[in-house]
Design a protein around this motif. Structure first.
Motif, PDB file in Angstrom:
ATOM      1  N   ILE A 132       0.813  -1.213   0.000  1.00  9.27           N
ATOM      2  CA  ILE A 132       0.000   0.000   0.000  1.00  9.27           C
ATOM      3  C   ILE A 132       0.854   1.273   0.000  1.00  9.27           C
ATOM      4  O   ILE A 132       0.513   2.244  -0.668  1.00  9.27           O
ATOM      5  CB  ILE A 132      -1.031  -0.020   1.156  1.00  9.27           C
ATOM      6  N   GLU A 133       1.963   1.281   0.710  1.00  9.19           N
ATOM      7  CA  GLU A 133       2.833   2.473   0.717  1.00  9.19           C
ATOM      8  C   GLU A 133       3.376   2.757  -0.680  1.00  9.19           C
ATOM      9  O   GLU A 133       3.519   3.907  -1.078  1.00  9.19           O
ATOM     10  CB  GLU A 133       3.979   2.306   1.721  1.00  9.19           C
ATOM     11  N   SER A 134       3.665   1.716  -1.421  1.00 11.07           N
ATOM     12  CA  SER A 134       4.117   1.876  -2.803  1.00 11.07           C
ATOM     13  C   SER A 134       3.028   2.527  -3.649  1.00 11.07           C
ATOM     14  O   SER A 134       3.300   3.399  -4.480  1.00 11.07           O
ATOM     15  CB  SER A 134       4.513   0.520  -3.381  1.00 11.07           C
ATOM     16  N   HIS A 135       1.800   2.116  -3.446  1.00 13.99           N
ATOM     17  CA  HIS A 135       0.659   2.709  -4.160  1.00 13.99           C
ATOM     18  C   HIS A 135       0.576   4.208  -3.870  1.00 13.99           C
ATOM     19  O   HIS A 135       0.395   5.013  -4.794  1.00 13.99           O
ATOM     20  CB  HIS A 135      -0.630   1.998  -3.749  1.00 13.99           C
ATOM     21  N   TYR A 136       0.733   4.604  -2.616  1.00 11.87           N
ATOM     22  CA  TYR A 136       0.679   6.022  -2.256  1.00 11.87           C
ATOM     23  C   TYR A 136       1.782   6.813  -2.963  1.00 11.87           C
ATOM     24  O   TYR A 136       1.544   7.904  -3.495  1.00 11.87           O
ATOM     25  CB  TYR A 136       0.813   6.219  -0.744  1.00 11.87           C
ATOM     26  N   ARG A 137       3.005   6.278  -2.982  1.00  9.41           N
ATOM     27  CA  ARG A 137       4.117   6.971  -3.640  1.00  9.41           C
ATOM     28  C   ARG A 137       3.885   7.061  -5.158  1.00  9.41           C
ATOM     29  O   ARG A 137       4.209   8.054  -5.796  1.00  9.41           O
ATOM     30  CB  ARG A 137       5.447   6.273  -3.361  1.00  9.41           C
ATOM     31  N   GLY A 170       2.405   8.024 -15.724  1.00  5.98           N
ATOM     32  CA  GLY A 170       2.860   8.648 -14.486  1.00  5.98           C
ATOM     33  C   GLY A 170       2.785   7.758 -13.267  1.00  5.98           C
ATOM     34  O   GLY A 170       3.343   8.080 -12.224  1.00  5.98           O
ATOM     35  N   TYR A 171       2.110   6.617 -13.396  1.00  8.11           N
ATOM     36  CA  TYR A 171       1.954   5.692 -12.278  1.00  8.11           C
ATOM     37  C   TYR A 171       2.880   4.516 -12.551  1.00  8.11           C
ATOM     38  O   TYR A 171       2.540   3.547 -13.197  1.00  8.11           O
ATOM     39  CB  TYR A 171       0.502   5.208 -12.186  1.00  8.11           C
ATOM     40  N   LYS A 172       4.084   4.633 -12.072  1.00  6.60           N
ATOM     41  CA  LYS A 172       5.112   3.615 -12.350  1.00  6.60           C
ATOM     42  C   LYS A 172       5.346   2.717 -11.155  1.00  6.60           C
ATOM     43  O   LYS A 172       5.275   3.157  -9.998  1.00  6.60           O
ATOM     44  CB  LYS A 172       6.444   4.285 -12.740  1.00  6.60           C
ATOM     45  N   GLN A 173       5.648   1.492 -11.439  1.00 12.91           N
ATOM     46  CA  GLN A 173       6.006   0.555 -10.374  1.00 12.91           C
ATOM     47  C   GLN A 173       7.325   0.995  -9.753  1.00 12.91           C
ATOM     48  O   GLN A 173       8.257   1.349 -10.469  1.00 12.91           O
ATOM     49  CB  GLN A 173       6.146  -0.865 -10.933  1.00 12.91           C
ATOM     50  N   LEU A 174       7.385   0.969  -8.450  1.00 10.50           N
ATOM     51  CA  LEU A 174       8.615   1.368  -7.742  1.00 10.50           C
ATOM     52  C   LEU A 174       9.518   0.166  -7.527  1.00 10.50           C
ATOM     53  O   LEU A 174       9.114  -0.935  -7.458  1.00 10.50           O
ATOM     54  CB  LEU A 174       8.281   2.013  -6.404  1.00 10.50           C
TER      55      LEU A 174
END
Length: 147
Positions: free
Chosen positions: A3-8, A143-147
């Protein structure tokens, strides 16, 4: 996905949107059920009476509510289907801060509220939006890239 990855990744989506070139200096922080956006007042946002135009109020309120709503949807892009805004007082200087939070959520519809504050912490506007899922996977957005 964590979920933190989703927020970033949502924050990255915000910053890479072309519209942000006009709103330079803006910051965003997304967390569960909420989002906070800041923007320094700039004379390029002023209407004829030398105060921030209502369109800037709308953008900050809609964005804060949208990102709060998007914080709980990890699979699909959501859109604003309705947004009501109430303007209370003018802003002529300082840092504008918009805080959004989810009011209610179902599979089909998310309702989120947002409040805009001036630099002194005084409420200057508020709004409520309705947000709906689309069929577009959020992971397909540049703009929504996998971290």
């Amino acid at each position: 996905m964590e979920i933190e990855s989703h927020y970033r990744q949502l924050e990255g989506l915000y910053h890479t949107a072309n519209i942000q070139d006009f709103y330079s200096g803006s910051t965003i922080l997304v967390s569960r059920d909420q989002a906070e956006i800041t923007l320094p007042a700039d004379s390029k946002f002023f209407h004829g009476a030398a105060a921030v135009h209502g369109s800037v109020y709308f953008k900050l309120l809609d964005d804060a509510a949208w990102f709060a709503a998007a914080s709980i949807v990890q699979d699909y892009f959501i859109v604003t289907s309705s947004f009501q805004i109430n303007l209370l007082r003018p802003i002529k200087e300082g840092i504008l801060k918009s805080k959004g939070k989810i009011r209610s959520a179902s599979r089909q519809l998310i309702i989120a509220d947002s409040v805009l504050y001036n630099q002194k912490g005084k409420e200057v506007a508020f709004g409520t939006g309705q947000f709906m899922r689309t069929s577009q996977p959020i992971s397909a957005l540049d703009g929504y890239k996998q971290l």
